[in-house]
Design an enzyme around this catalytic site. Structure first.
Site, short mmCIF file in Angstrom:
data_model
loop_
_atom_site.label_atom_id
_atom_site.label_comp_id
_atom_site.label_asym_id
_atom_site.label_seq_id
_atom_site.Cartn_x
_atom_site.Cartn_y
_atom_site.Cartn_z
CD GLU A 1 35.25 32.55 23.24
OE1 GLU A 1 36.09 33.43 22.99
OE2 GLU A 1 34.59 31.97 22.37
CE LYS B 1 32.40 32.44 19.48
NZ LYS B 1 33.80 32.06 19.77
CB CYS C 1 34.38 35.58 21.35
SG CYS C 1 36.07 35.98 20.82
#
Lengths: 284, 284
Positions: free
Chosen positions: A50, A119, A160
């Site tokens: 990331e 995300k 994540c």
């Protein structure tokens, strides 16, 4: 199984635990070098962490953000093509229409952009005395599921904090993914507590391989990453794990083994669809 | 928080890791004794292991099966009442209408049967050279979700292999459960691989307490249980764990702590209900 199918049931995955500095050009060139190194070791799928081109922090995102295509994704596209690998390009701060996203671009071995995953779940943690981080201070969330095909298997992509949400992995598995990849950067509080556990949980619950790529640990950074990039088997075993330094870890993904695990404990066919279901409501 | 709410936000949970022999009367009297012992230590909720009155094995189920009410549940009802505890009565082989079920009866502190949970997912494992077990050889599956209320919190009930199915825990959590209990009996292959991992996964993914009660290990039995009855916190930490012998383990459940964890990492409010959902299709 015929010879081709057998050949396609195994492939090497590389997870790049990149050191990320404040100098974007350095980050890009190190990423380029390590993708090449990974391909040289036989990797067919390479995963970056990331925010690999920028320090991780809401104040950095506006400064490092790029449009797609842009400098960083152009470099990733070329790296994928030159090395003939599927390249899961970690993530970069993306600017689009006046908004910023935390976006993972994925490239095919011909350099084509296969998808970009923005995300879905933005970090929102506040652990008194330990860490507070609110991505929504500068970022907007994505709203798309992100699956790409390879000659080996389908791959589902999350970033994540997306890993904390079991539903995403469940939907990817329903759609046939056998490998889930999570570019990430857990911190020194949530890292030791949950980084490995979440990967193992996703792997065992869905009987898939799970790979998570972290940035290397940098004690001088404002956000200190836990590191420990890992690959976990469908049985829930860590089959490859980095320490805290910049490195590349490798795992030989064996889809026949995955199939064996699913036969030994056939939870996928035993789910009680008469009682419950996990469904995608809509797609962006 | 007022005084009453504060008092209700903490309670002691006991998990009884019972030794189970072929002599039903012995199993029942030991269970009775240990429930009393647990209550003496201040436990308000007591959990027995799967198949606590009978050896675990498809050939034993028909012989040890009872109707509900019957001898074993009568004893459990009395034990709950005498000790004024919520008693999650592990499970017993239940006979009803010519079919057999693996059934967990739950009793209130007045001895009332609050619910019976019939194992929804029957064990179906076949790991070559290790273990093969097919409950469907003699058992039928249940089709009900099982949640009961206490003055402290709602509690969701699953049995052993039910723990492998994330959806059950997700639905219980959506319905407000803060504690999930799984009477179980993992074996010497799946125990070390998955027993603790699954509990931690359910706990962290749903930010709930998870308790799993195993029978004690008996190397002379046809099915050798892993033991290691545990309680896991909403942060994913094992806060109490047995070894392999008959024992009672205790955990002080702290619902304020659970609430703090949910505030620190607010995944429950961050779920993207615009993108996905986990739903109960029907209830039996």
């Amino acid at each position: 199984m015929d010879t081709l199918a057998k050949a396609m049931s195994k492939f090497r995955l590389a997870v790049v635990q990149l050191h990320v500095s404040k100098v974007k050009a350095d980050n890009l060139s190190r990423a380029q070098k390590l993708v090449k190194e990974a391909a040289g070791q036989g990797a067919k799928v390479v995963v970056l962490p990331e925010c690999f081109n920028s320090p991780y922090g809401t104040s950095f995102f506006p400064e490092y953000a790029e449009r797609i295509p842009g400098e960083s994704t152009q470099l990733l596209s070329e790296a994928a093509k030159e090395n003939a690998v599927y390249l899961v390009g970690g993530s970069i701060p993306e600017e689009d229409g006046g908004k910023l996203y935390n976006t993972c671009p994925v490239f095919g071995p011909d350099g084509t952009l296969l998808l970009k995953h923005r995300k879905i779940h933005l970090v929102d943690i506040d652990i008194p005395g330990k860490i507070r981080f609110q991505e929504a201070e500068t970022l907007s969330p994505g709203s798309s599921f992100s699956v790409f095909d390879t000659p080996f298997c389908k791959v589902g992509v999350g970033i994540c904090y997306d890993m904390r949400f079991a539903e995403l992995a469940q939907i990817y598995t329903k759609r046939g993914c056998q490998l889930l990849v999570y570019p990430g950067a857990f911190n020194m509080t949530t890292g030791p507590a949950h980084w490995e556990l979440l990967q193992k949980g996703r792997a065992v619950d869905n009987q898939v391989y799970v790979a998570a790529a972290s940035t290397a640990r940098d004690e001088t950074a404002s956000y200190v990453a836990w590191g420990h990039s890992s690959v976990v088997s469908p049985w829930g075993e860590v089959i490859s794990q980095a320490g805290t330094e910049e490195t590349v870890v490798y795992a030989d993904i064996d889809l026949q083994y995955l199939s064996d695990v699913r036969q030994q404990i056939p939870i996928s066919s035993q789910r009680r669809s008469d009682l419950y279901s996990v469904t995608a409501v809509q797609e962006g």
